[in-house]
Enzyme design. Sequence first.
Site, PDB file in Angstrom:
ATOM      1  N   SER A   1       0.822  -1.224   0.000  1.00 39.95           N
ATOM      2  CA  SER A   1       0.000   0.000   0.000  1.00 39.95           C
ATOM      3  C   SER A   1       0.853   1.271   0.000  1.00 39.95           C
ATOM      4  O   SER A   1       0.322   2.366  -0.178  1.00 39.95           O
ATOM      5  CB  SER A   1      -0.954   0.003   1.206  1.00 39.95           C
ATOM      6  OG  SER A   1      -0.221  -0.058   2.413  1.00 39.95           O
TER       7      SER A   1
ATOM      8  N   ASP B   1       9.087  -5.258   8.008  1.00 43.51           N
ATOM      9  CA  ASP B   1       9.981  -6.203   7.330  1.00 43.51           C
ATOM     10  C   ASP B   1      11.366  -6.204   7.970  1.00 43.51           C
ATOM     11  O   ASP B   1      11.938  -7.267   8.239  1.00 43.51           O
ATOM     12  CB  ASP B   1      10.123  -5.783   5.851  1.00 43.51           C
ATOM     13  CG  ASP B   1       9.421  -6.748   4.903  1.00 43.51           C
ATOM     14  OD1 ASP B   1       9.225  -7.916   5.285  1.00 43.51           O
ATOM     15  OD2 ASP B   1       9.088  -6.341   3.779  1.00 43.51           O
TER      16      ASP B   1
ATOM     17  N   SER C   1       0.229  -4.166  10.571  1.00 47.39           N
ATOM     18  CA  SER C   1      -0.556  -4.057  11.815  1.00 47.39           C
ATOM     19  C   SER C   1      -2.052  -4.226  11.528  1.00 47.39           C
ATOM     20  O   SER C   1      -2.828  -3.276  11.657  1.00 47.39           O
ATOM     21  CB  SER C   1      -0.264  -2.741  12.544  1.00 47.39           C
ATOM     22  OG  SER C   1      -0.165  -1.633  11.688  1.00 47.39           O
TER      23      SER C   1
ATOM     24  N   THR D   1       7.341   3.404   1.558  1.00 49.44           N
ATOM     25  CA  THR D   1       7.643   4.550   0.694  1.00 49.44           C
ATOM     26  C   THR D   1       7.307   5.854   1.410  1.00 49.44           C
ATOM     27  O   THR D   1       8.107   6.796   1.414  1.00 49.44           O
ATOM     28  CB  THR D   1       6.833   4.439  -0.622  1.00 49.44           C
ATOM     29  OG1 THR D   1       7.126   3.175  -1.213  1.00 49.44           O
ATOM     30  CG2 THR D   1       7.168   5.547  -1.581  1.00 49.44           C
TER      31      THR D   1
HETATM   32  N1  LIG Z   1       1.486 -13.886   5.541  1.00 44.22           N
HETATM   33  C1  LIG Z   1       1.924 -12.636   5.374  1.00 44.22           C
HETATM   34  N2  LIG Z   1       1.064 -11.609   5.506  1.00 44.22           N
HETATM   35  C2  LIG Z   1       1.509 -10.347   5.331  1.00 44.22           C
HETATM   36  N3  LIG Z   1       2.799 -10.020   5.052  1.00 44.22           N
HETATM   37  C3  LIG Z   1       3.695 -11.010   4.923  1.00 44.22           C
HETATM   38  C4  LIG Z   1       3.282 -12.366   5.080  1.00 44.22           C
HETATM   39  N4  LIG Z   1       4.381 -13.142   4.896  1.00 44.22           N
HETATM   40  C5  LIG Z   1       5.403 -12.344   4.649  1.00 44.22           C
HETATM   41  N5  LIG Z   1       5.005 -11.043   4.664  1.00 44.22           N
HETATM   42  C6  LIG Z   1       5.932  -9.913   4.521  1.00 44.22           C
HETATM   43  O1  LIG Z   1       6.050  -9.376   5.823  1.00 44.22           O
HETATM   44  C7  LIG Z   1       5.824  -7.972   5.806  1.00 44.22           C
HETATM   45  C8  LIG Z   1       4.834  -7.568   6.890  1.00 44.22           C
HETATM   46  O2  LIG Z   1       5.416  -7.598   8.141  1.00 44.22           O
HETATM   47  P1  LIG Z   1       4.716  -6.835   9.333  1.00 44.22           P
HETATM   48  O3  LIG Z   1       5.581  -7.042  10.512  1.00 44.22           O
HETATM   49  O4  LIG Z   1       4.457  -5.435   8.924  1.00 44.22           O
HETATM   50  O5  LIG Z   1       3.340  -7.623   9.480  1.00 44.22           O
HETATM   51  S1  LIG Z   1       2.296  -7.557  10.667  1.00 44.22           S
HETATM   52  O6  LIG Z   1       2.146  -6.150  11.042  1.00 44.22           O
HETATM   53  O7  LIG Z   1       2.793  -8.354  11.791  1.00 44.22           O
HETATM   54  O8  LIG Z   1       1.057  -8.152  10.120  1.00 44.22           O
HETATM   55  C9  LIG Z   1       5.231  -7.637   4.466  1.00 44.22           C
HETATM   56  O9  LIG Z   1       5.895  -6.438   4.108  1.00 44.22           O
HETATM   57  P2  LIG Z   1       5.149  -5.178   3.419  1.00 44.22           P
HETATM   58  O10 LIG Z   1       4.881  -5.645   2.028  1.00 44.22           O
HETATM   59  O11 LIG Z   1       6.172  -4.089   3.499  1.00 44.22           O
HETATM   60  O12 LIG Z   1       3.919  -4.840   4.176  1.00 44.22           O
HETATM   61  C10 LIG Z   1       5.548  -8.816   3.575  1.00 44.22           C
HETATM   62  O13 LIG Z   1       6.684  -8.514   2.821  1.00 44.22           O
HETATM   63  N1  LIG Z   2       2.717   6.724  -4.037  1.00 42.17           N
HETATM   64  C1  LIG Z   2       3.105   5.748  -4.835  1.00 42.17           C
HETATM   65  N2  LIG Z   2       2.923   5.810  -6.170  1.00 42.17           N
HETATM   66  C2  LIG Z   2       3.349   4.818  -6.975  1.00 42.17           C
HETATM   67  N3  LIG Z   2       3.959   3.713  -6.518  1.00 42.17           N
HETATM   68  C3  LIG Z   2       4.143   3.618  -5.203  1.00 42.17           C
HETATM   69  C4  LIG Z   2       3.723   4.622  -4.290  1.00 42.17           C
HETATM   70  N4  LIG Z   2       4.027   4.246  -3.041  1.00 42.17           N
HETATM   71  C5  LIG Z   2       4.605   3.065  -3.169  1.00 42.17           C
HETATM   72  N5  LIG Z   2       4.687   2.689  -4.461  1.00 42.17           N
HETATM   73  C6  LIG Z   2       5.251   1.455  -4.980  1.00 42.17           C
HETATM   74  O1  LIG Z   2       4.414   0.413  -4.506  1.00 42.17           O
HETATM   75  C7  LIG Z   2       5.194  -0.658  -4.092  1.00 42.17           C
HETATM   76  C8  LIG Z   2       4.883  -0.941  -2.625  1.00 42.17           C
HETATM   77  O2  LIG Z   2       5.315   0.151  -1.854  1.00 42.17           O
HETATM   78  P1  LIG Z   2       5.873  -0.065  -0.409  1.00 42.17           P
HETATM   79  O3  LIG Z   2       6.195   1.271   0.143  1.00 42.17           O
HETATM   80  O4  LIG Z   2       6.968  -1.079  -0.415  1.00 42.17           O
HETATM   81  O5  LIG Z   2       4.587  -0.661   0.292  1.00 42.17           O
HETATM   82  P2  LIG Z   2       4.443  -1.385   1.692  1.00 42.17           P
HETATM   83  O6  LIG Z   2       5.579  -0.932   2.550  1.00 42.17           O
HETATM   84  O7  LIG Z   2       3.116  -0.950   2.192  1.00 42.17           O
HETATM   85  O8  LIG Z   2       4.501  -2.860   1.378  1.00 42.17           O
HETATM   86  C9  LIG Z   2       6.655  -0.301  -4.347  1.00 42.17           C
HETATM   87  O9  LIG Z   2       7.042  -0.856  -5.584  1.00 42.17           O
HETATM   88  C10 LIG Z   2       6.628   1.197  -4.424  1.00 42.17           C
HETATM   89  O10 LIG Z   2       7.624   1.691  -5.281  1.00 42.17           O
END
Ligand SMILES: Nc1ncnc2c1ncn2[C@@H]1O[C@H](COP(=O)(O)OS(=O)(=O)O)[C@@H](OP(=O)(O)O)[C@H]1O
Ligand SMILES: Nc1ncnc2c1ncn2[C@@H]1O[C@H](COP(=O)(O)OP(=O)(O)O)[C@@H](O)[C@H]1O
Length: 268
Positions: free
Chosen positions: A41, A67, A111, A45
């Site tokens: 989401s 992460d 979260s 970033t």
């Molecule tokens: N099952 C599952 N569900 C959601 N996410 C998963 C899962 N397995 C691995 N990942 C990776 O772990 C990152 C999320 O970790 P968080 O500590 O933020 O998760 S939580 O708040 O405890 O739900 C999340 O990173 P973000 O994409 O940055 O959100 C994923 O890369």
């Molecule tokens: N405002 C935005 N506009 C376009 N792409 C975005 C934007 N914010 C994040 N992204 C892209 O979306 C993807 C997920 O962003 P990220 O910050 O890693 O999300 P999260 O931490 O919630 O998993 C990445 O490839 C990032 O470059």
Amino acid sequence: MSTVGNSTNIFWQESPIGKTERQKLINQKGCVVWITGLSGSGKSTLACSLSRELYTRGKLSYILDGDNLRHGLNKDLGFKAEDRVENIRRVGEVGKLFADAGLICIASLISPYRKDRDACREMMHDSSFVEVYMNMSLQLCEARDPKGLYKLARAGKIKGFTGIDDPYESPLNCEIELKEKEGECPSPVAMAEELVTPRDFLAPPCSVSSSASLSSSSAASLSLSAPTSASIPIAILTPISFSAPFQRIVQFAPSLRVLLVTFSTLIL
Ligand SMILES: Nc1ncnc2c1ncn2[C@@H]1O[C@H](COP(=O)(O)OS(=O)(=O)O)[C@@H](OP(=O)(O)O)[C@H]1O
Ligand SMILES: Nc1ncnc2c1ncn2[C@@H]1O[C@H](COP(=O)(O)OP(=O)(O)O)[C@@H](O)[C@H]1O
């Protein structure tokens, strides 16, 4: 002497220097900015943009990214519900310590459970908790899928993936909501540009003028609400504590300014 959890016969050790003194020393207010939302989401970033912008303004922040924390502090935790609960609890406690140290702590975690986020808010006795909801659709996040995790989850290769077969409970009373509009949100570059507008960020709350209108041209829409009420578009509801700086930025319309000025009320 007290008992806390499994710790018995423990005492609280007072420190000779308190939060107020530390804040004065580094000229900022400690707080926790808690960014929640689905994987992909844009939490990380936004956390990075915000941290960079604060740095250029001489404000010390530190990012607690879900992460990253799972590489160390939380490497014993998985993604079962009870592990997520413990993950959020620990980060809430660490965030509280950072804020007590006087830093702007930017926590960026999925979260997914409302109760856990609310518990982190409760930990901060002085209301210095700002919940930011990345309200991006599952469709958008899944289309981004930068780590290929949604694909794996859809294929059944990852079980219990948030948004697919594990719940995400959106905030009811967050301070800030960043929302996509017609499948788009501002680019990271646009985010950064919005964040570097010094007049908004540095304006003292008392010098703010009052007329305001919210631009509808921005790709994302932003809502700001008091913690005790439902999220309502900022043009309609301006909480008293945010109203002066908020009205100033709304004059200049682009939504991310609202975010930064909200922080400025906390830290300047
Ligand atoms: N099952 C599952 N569900 C959601 N996410 C998963 C899962 N397995 C691995 N990942 C990776 O772990 C990152 C999320 O970790 P968080 O500590 O933020 O998760 S939580 O708040 O405890 O739900 C999340 O990173 P973000 O994409 O940055 O959100 C994923 O890369
Ligand atoms: N405002 C935005 N506009 C376009 N792409 C975005 C934007 N914010 C994040 N992204 C892209 O979306 C993807 C997920 O962003 P990220 O910050 O890693 O999300 P999260 O931490 O919630 O998993 C990445 O490839 C990032 O470059």
